[in-house]
Motif scaffolding. Sequence first.
Motif, PDB file in Angstrom:
ATOM      1  N   GLU A   1       0.838  -1.205   0.000  1.00  0.00           N
ATOM      2  CA  GLU A   1       0.000   0.000   0.000  1.00  0.00           C
ATOM      3  C   GLU A   1       0.870   1.251   0.000  1.00  0.00           C
ATOM      4  O   GLU A   1       0.565   2.247  -0.661  1.00  0.00           O
ATOM      5  N   ALA A   2       1.986   1.209   0.740  1.00  0.00           N
ATOM      6  CA  ALA A   2       2.884   2.361   0.774  1.00  0.00           C
ATOM      7  C   ALA A   2       3.452   2.648  -0.613  1.00  0.00           C
ATOM      8  O   ALA A   2       3.512   3.804  -1.052  1.00  0.00           O
ATOM      9  N   TYR A   3       3.860   1.601  -1.317  1.00  0.00           N
ATOM     10  CA  TYR A   3       4.387   1.802  -2.666  1.00  0.00           C
ATOM     11  C   TYR A   3       3.286   2.213  -3.643  1.00  0.00           C
ATOM     12  O   TYR A   3       3.517   3.014  -4.554  1.00  0.00           O
TER      13      TYR A   3
ATOM     14  N   ARG B   1       4.932   4.355  -8.946  1.00  0.00           N
ATOM     15  CA  ARG B   1       4.823   2.951  -8.560  1.00  0.00           C
ATOM     16  C   ARG B   1       5.855   2.109  -9.317  1.00  0.00           C
ATOM     17  O   ARG B   1       6.219   2.431 -10.448  1.00  0.00           O
ATOM     18  N   PRO B   2       6.298   1.028  -8.709  1.00  0.00           N
ATOM     19  CA  PRO B   2       7.143   0.092  -9.458  1.00  0.00           C
ATOM     20  C   PRO B   2       6.338  -0.523 -10.598  1.00  0.00           C
ATOM     21  O   PRO B   2       5.115  -0.654 -10.517  1.00  0.00           O
TER      22      PRO B   2
ATOM     23  N   ARG C   1      -3.494  -2.797  -7.653  1.00  0.00           N
ATOM     24  CA  ARG C   1      -2.722  -1.558  -7.504  1.00  0.00           C
ATOM     25  C   ARG C   1      -1.471  -1.487  -8.375  1.00  0.00           C
ATOM     26  O   ARG C   1      -0.889  -0.404  -8.521  1.00  0.00           O
ATOM     27  N   PHE C   2      -1.051  -2.600  -8.957  1.00  0.00           N
ATOM     28  CA  PHE C   2       0.187  -2.601  -9.729  1.00  0.00           C
ATOM     29  C   PHE C   2      -0.015  -3.222 -11.111  1.00  0.00           C
ATOM     30  O   PHE C   2      -0.929  -4.017 -11.309  1.00  0.00           O
ATOM     31  N   ALA C   3       0.874  -2.858 -12.028  1.00  0.00           N
ATOM     32  CA  ALA C   3       0.768  -3.381 -13.390  1.00  0.00           C
ATOM     33  C   ALA C   3       1.003  -4.876 -13.434  1.00  0.00           C
ATOM     34  O   ALA C   3       0.391  -5.595 -14.223  1.00  0.00           O
ATOM     35  N   GLU C   4       1.906  -5.353 -12.563  1.00  0.00           N
ATOM     36  CA  GLU C   4       2.192  -6.791 -12.522  1.00  0.00           C
ATOM     37  C   GLU C   4       2.713  -7.167 -11.153  1.00  0.00           C
ATOM     38  O   GLU C   4       3.534  -6.450 -10.559  1.00  0.00           O
TER      39      GLU C   4
ATOM     40  N   ARG D   1      10.651   7.125  -3.207  1.00  0.00           N
ATOM     41  CA  ARG D   1      11.805   6.260  -3.440  1.00  0.00           C
ATOM     42  C   ARG D   1      11.916   5.809  -4.899  1.00  0.00           C
ATOM     43  O   ARG D   1      12.974   5.931  -5.511  1.00  0.00           O
ATOM     44  N   ILE D   2      10.853   5.270  -5.454  1.00  0.00           N
ATOM     45  CA  ILE D   2      10.895   4.773  -6.831  1.00  0.00           C
ATOM     46  C   ILE D   2      11.185   5.925  -7.790  1.00  0.00           C
ATOM     47  O   ILE D   2      12.015   5.815  -8.704  1.00  0.00           O
ATOM     48  N   GLN D   3      10.533   7.042  -7.588  1.00  0.00           N
ATOM     49  CA  GLN D   3      10.723   8.206  -8.440  1.00  0.00           C
ATOM     50  C   GLN D   3      12.177   8.664  -8.444  1.00  0.00           C
ATOM     51  O   GLN D   3      12.771   8.897  -9.499  1.00  0.00           O
ATOM     52  N   ILE D   4      12.773   8.756  -7.270  1.00  0.00           N
ATOM     53  CA  ILE D   4      14.132   9.282  -7.155  1.00  0.00           C
ATOM     54  C   ILE D   4      15.164   8.324  -7.737  1.00  0.00           C
ATOM     55  O   ILE D   4      16.057   8.733  -8.486  1.00  0.00           O
TER      56      ILE D   4
END
Length: 271
Positions: free
Chosen positions: A33-35, A41-42, A70-73, A114-117
């Motif tokens: 949920e945090a990600y 998102r990853p 919530r995620f593509a895969e 985190r993912i963005q950076i």
Amino acid sequence: MPILTGTGLRLMNLSLVIPCTHRDVVLVPDLLEAYANGAERPDQVIVSVSNAHMADGAVLERIAAIGVSRFAEILILKHPRRMFHGPNRQAASERAIHELICYQDADDTPHPQRIQIVKRLFEQYDIMHLNHSFCFAGTEFRQVHGALQFMIWHQSAIAGGCFPRGRLHDCVEAQQAYGAFTERPVQSGQPVIRREVLEKVRWKDWGELAFGIAEDYEFNMECAYVWRKSMIVDIPLIRYTPFAGRETVEEMLGLAPDSAPSAVPSPASQP
């Protein structure tokens, strides 16, 4: 330093690897949920569960439900045996499909950016291997802006701090923790790499370690020495939050039998 724009840069996709035991898998739903609520998102999530047959089935179902919505895969690897730290990370890494692989421990908290950076850093710099700093429980994350200046240690500084005489085994005498020369709390167990790194460096099991320190220490040192395109940045993108229900040292080293799954910790018991 415009690390957040990505304008004019070649965009990269990222696989998030979450190795966990049958005990700390209870923390993975909140971690996902945090990600999912982060700035980016990853593109793929891989949850690699050691002793999956001992994990709480309802928790695994919740992980799958969050992943699909919530995620593509999402891929959940259910190992029918005990997977120590190195082999668990390696097994999940081999299923990653994207150019970047980012590691996340189940019992730590990621910065919302985190993912963005980390994506922007790989897009802007010719690097193969990235580590960043961390903060401790009770510390609030700060938003990172494009104009914010922060400390970067490039390959030349890393090589000088880790391999003062130019040899890989110099690292043992130079420092007992990866990134110690920076005098900052470097998060060594949750690096970000290009998937290509795994063609020459892999996560090892306890009995394979040449330096006898830790699997993350050896992995990072080999990445820095073999590829010579490493970077350390002083941005605390992980909050270290010890979990009282995690495995014991004896279990971690395989000196004691695996115990029953942990219950989800109550809010009052969490740091």
